[in-house]
Every structure is written in C-alpha cells, then in structure tokens.
Design an enzyme around this catalytic site. Structure first.
Site, PDB file in Angstrom:
ATOM      1  N   ASP A 214      41.128  32.891  20.654  1.00 18.84           N
ATOM      2  CA  ASP A 214      42.456  32.288  20.496  1.00 18.84           C
ATOM      3  C   ASP A 214      42.461  31.444  19.239  1.00 18.84           C
ATOM      4  O   ASP A 214      41.425  30.893  18.836  1.00 18.84           O
ATOM      5  CB  ASP A 214      42.787  31.418  21.715  1.00 18.84           C
ATOM      6  CG  ASP A 214      44.242  30.960  21.723  1.00 18.84           C
ATOM      7  OD1 ASP A 214      45.071  31.591  21.027  1.00 18.84           O
ATOM      8  OD2 ASP A 214      44.558  29.978  22.415  1.00 18.84           O
ATOM      9  N   ILE A 230      42.759  22.253  28.665  1.00 17.91           N
ATOM     10  CA  ILE A 230      41.565  22.142  29.508  1.00 17.91           C
ATOM     11  C   ILE A 230      40.886  20.782  29.281  1.00 17.91           C
ATOM     12  O   ILE A 230      41.023  20.180  28.217  1.00 17.91           O
ATOM     13  CB  ILE A 230      40.582  23.292  29.223  1.00 17.91           C
ATOM     14  CG1 ILE A 230      40.212  23.346  27.737  1.00 17.91           C
ATOM     15  CG2 ILE A 230      41.156  24.624  29.694  1.00 17.91           C
ATOM     16  CD1 ILE A 230      39.196  24.414  27.400  1.00 17.91           C
ATOM     17  N   TYR A 256      37.211  26.747  31.731  1.00 21.32           N
ATOM     18  CA  TYR A 256      37.902  27.536  32.751  1.00 21.32           C
ATOM     19  C   TYR A 256      37.055  27.816  33.988  1.00 21.32           C
ATOM     20  O   TYR A 256      37.469  28.585  34.855  1.00 21.32           O
ATOM     21  CB  TYR A 256      38.402  28.850  32.132  1.00 21.32           C
ATOM     22  CG  TYR A 256      39.476  28.628  31.097  1.00 21.32           C
ATOM     23  CD1 TYR A 256      40.781  28.317  31.474  1.00 21.32           C
ATOM     24  CD2 TYR A 256      39.182  28.692  29.741  1.00 21.32           C
ATOM     25  CE1 TYR A 256      41.769  28.085  30.529  1.00 21.32           C
ATOM     26  CE2 TYR A 256      40.163  28.457  28.784  1.00 21.32           C
ATOM     27  CZ  TYR A 256      41.445  28.166  29.179  1.00 21.32           C
ATOM     28  OH  TYR A 256      42.429  27.938  28.244  1.00 21.32           O
ATOM     29  N   PHE A 274      35.570  25.020  19.923  1.00 26.51           N
ATOM     30  CA  PHE A 274      36.849  24.863  19.228  1.00 26.51           C
ATOM     31  C   PHE A 274      36.670  24.074  17.948  1.00 26.51           C
ATOM     32  O   PHE A 274      36.078  22.986  17.944  1.00 26.51           O
ATOM     33  CB  PHE A 274      37.856  24.110  20.112  1.00 26.51           C
ATOM     34  CG  PHE A 274      38.520  24.957  21.154  1.00 26.51           C
ATOM     35  CD1 PHE A 274      39.676  25.675  20.855  1.00 26.51           C
ATOM     36  CD2 PHE A 274      38.010  25.028  22.431  1.00 26.51           C
ATOM     37  CE1 PHE A 274      40.294  26.455  21.819  1.00 26.51           C
ATOM     38  CE2 PHE A 274      38.618  25.797  23.412  1.00 26.51           C
ATOM     39  CZ  PHE A 274      39.769  26.519  23.106  1.00 26.51           C
TER      40      PHE A 274
END
Length: 282
Positions: A214, A230, A256, A274
């Site tokens: 993503d 999250i 997740y 990230f």
C-alpha cells in the site's frame, strides 16, 4: 462477489417471478425473439456486474483466476444446470475449496483424497450421531488452535530474528514499550498529533521482504484521522509533527494480528514496515 451477483440479478429474478405468476408458463408461448432478447440482456447485465467485481481483484489474483478460467467454470455449471445434485455439489465444492485454500495459506496442506474419503463416508451414512459429531468438531477446533499457536511462535521468532538483523545494520532504531520499533529521521514541528487529530501523510507500506502492499498516490498525500489506523501506525504518527519523517517497524500484534489482510497480501501476524512523512497536522 455473491452480493454483487445477486444484486445484479434481483430485478431479473423478480421479473421472472412476476411472469410465472401471471399465467401457466407451460401454456404461455413466449416469442422466440423476446426469449433471445432476454437471453442477451441477461448475459450482458450479469457479465457486467461480474466484471466489475473481478476488476477489484489484486493483479496477482487476476493472473491466477484469469478470465478464460472463470468462463470455463461458469460453462461447466451451466452444462449441468438440470442436474440439481451436481449443481449443489459444485456449490459445496466451491465453498470447501475456498476453505482449503485459506488453510493452505496458513501452511496446512490438507490431503484432499483423505478428506473426501471421510466426507463420503459421513455423507453417505443413514443417520447422524450428533454427540460424536460435536466431539469431532471440538477435536478439530483444538487441533486448529494448536497449529495456530505453533505458527504464532514461529512468526514471533522470525520477527525477532528480522529485527535483530535490522538493528545490527542501523543502531539508531529504537523500540517502545509496546514493541513498536522506529527510527525518526526528522521529528517535525510541534504540536504533535493527538488521537483526535487529522493528519495529511505520504507513506509507503511494505512487508518484511520489501513487497509494497500500500502507498499514498504520488503527489496526493492521504488524509485520515489518527485514531483510524492500526495501533503501531497510530503510535508512530504521534511522535511526529508537521514535516516529520520516520520508518516504522510494526509487529503483527500492533498491525493486523492473526487475521492479516489476505486480499492485500498481508499474512497472519505479519510485520509491516512504513516509511511515513507527515505533511500536515489538523
């Protein structure tokens, strides 16, 4: 997919129902031209809705379930539509195949021949011993829990090894009490975001193997509430002000969890990485 398909055909089914109520279909001769038109439009509408759903698949899933293979499956069902038992079996088989695929993704390669042997033995019996069936179901649940616990331990060990290697390569990486690992390259300007803040962020999300699952569109940073992401991402955001940049190493329990996000390629307990840049804090 079922919702879309059923929704697409609802009007056609209602129309068919209305027609059957208006008179005896056996004695009503529908003109061939009208039948042809219904056939054509039915196929057109059904195909359009299925295409819309198909296009939402990830590219790799489209490669595995290419259009010709989908057509082959549909044709197989239509060729057997008058054999109700076969149609029911195909529906059950499709559901079962989906479940087995999910197990395979968890590392459980079910022996299909053995499964079908026991399925056939049970299905062909004359009666059901509910107490025995419930006992078998409980045993299956216990076995699945054991497998999940084994996998969780393996995932944690793999995650720990990965982080040891990353920290050896970059001693600037820190780890919070929650287990979030991070390295801040630019803290940004105060004030820092709160849970109620809305942030504008450029980001790229990757798996541990570097696969990008993503990212925000280039030149179009994403806008969302801090409390909408999250836990690991949320914790990292609150360390950065406007202009802040960081890399977050989010363990599975702060991402997740055991469920993962299969449609995005995120497996159970997967660590996520990230790279983020806070463009603005509102």
């Amino acid at each position: 997919m079922k919702k879309l398909i059923y929704g697409a055909c609802a009007a056609l089914l209602l129309a068919a129902s209305a027609c059957s109520k208006s008179g005896d279909t056996a004695s009503t001769q529908v003109p061939d031209k009208l039948v042809d038109s219904v056939s054509s439009y039915f196929g057109h509408v059904y195909g359009g809705y299925v295409l819309g759903d198909y296009q939402r698949y990830a590219p790799e899933r489209q490669d595995k379930a290419n259009k010709q293979a989908v057509i082959k499956g549909i044709q197989l069902a239509l060729n057997n539509m008058d054999d109700e038992g076969t149609v029911i079996g195909m529906q059950i088989g499709g559901q079962l195949a989906s479940q087995l695929k999910g197990l395979k993704e968890q590392g459980i390669n079910v022996d299909k021949a053995l499964l079908m042997k026991e399925f056939t033995k049970m299905f062909m019996s004359d009666s059901i011993d509910m107490s025995q069936l419930q006992e078998s179901s409980a045993m299956l649940d216990n076995m699945m829990n054991r497998i999940q616990n084994m996998k969780n331990e393996a995932d944690k060990a793999k995650e720990s090894d990965f982080m040891e290697q990353i920290k050896a390569e970059n001693p600037d990486i820190k780890t919070s009490e929650s287990g979030l690992s991070y390295v801040i390259s630019a803290p940004g300007e105060a004030p820092m975001p709160a849970d109620t803040s809305v942030v504008v962020v450029n980001y790229v999300g990757k798996l541990a193997d570097g696969t990008v699952f993503d990212q925000s569109p280039e030149g179009q940073p994403a806008t969302f509430g801090v409390n909408q992401v999250i836990p690991g991402f949320r914790e990292g955001l609150k360390m950065l002000g406007k202009g802040g940049k960081a890399t977050l190493y989010i363990p599975g329990n702060l991402a997740y969890g055991e469920q993962g996000v299969p449609q995005a390629g995120i497996g159970p307990n997967a660590m996520l990485i990230f790279d983020i840049e806070v463009v603005d804090v509102k």
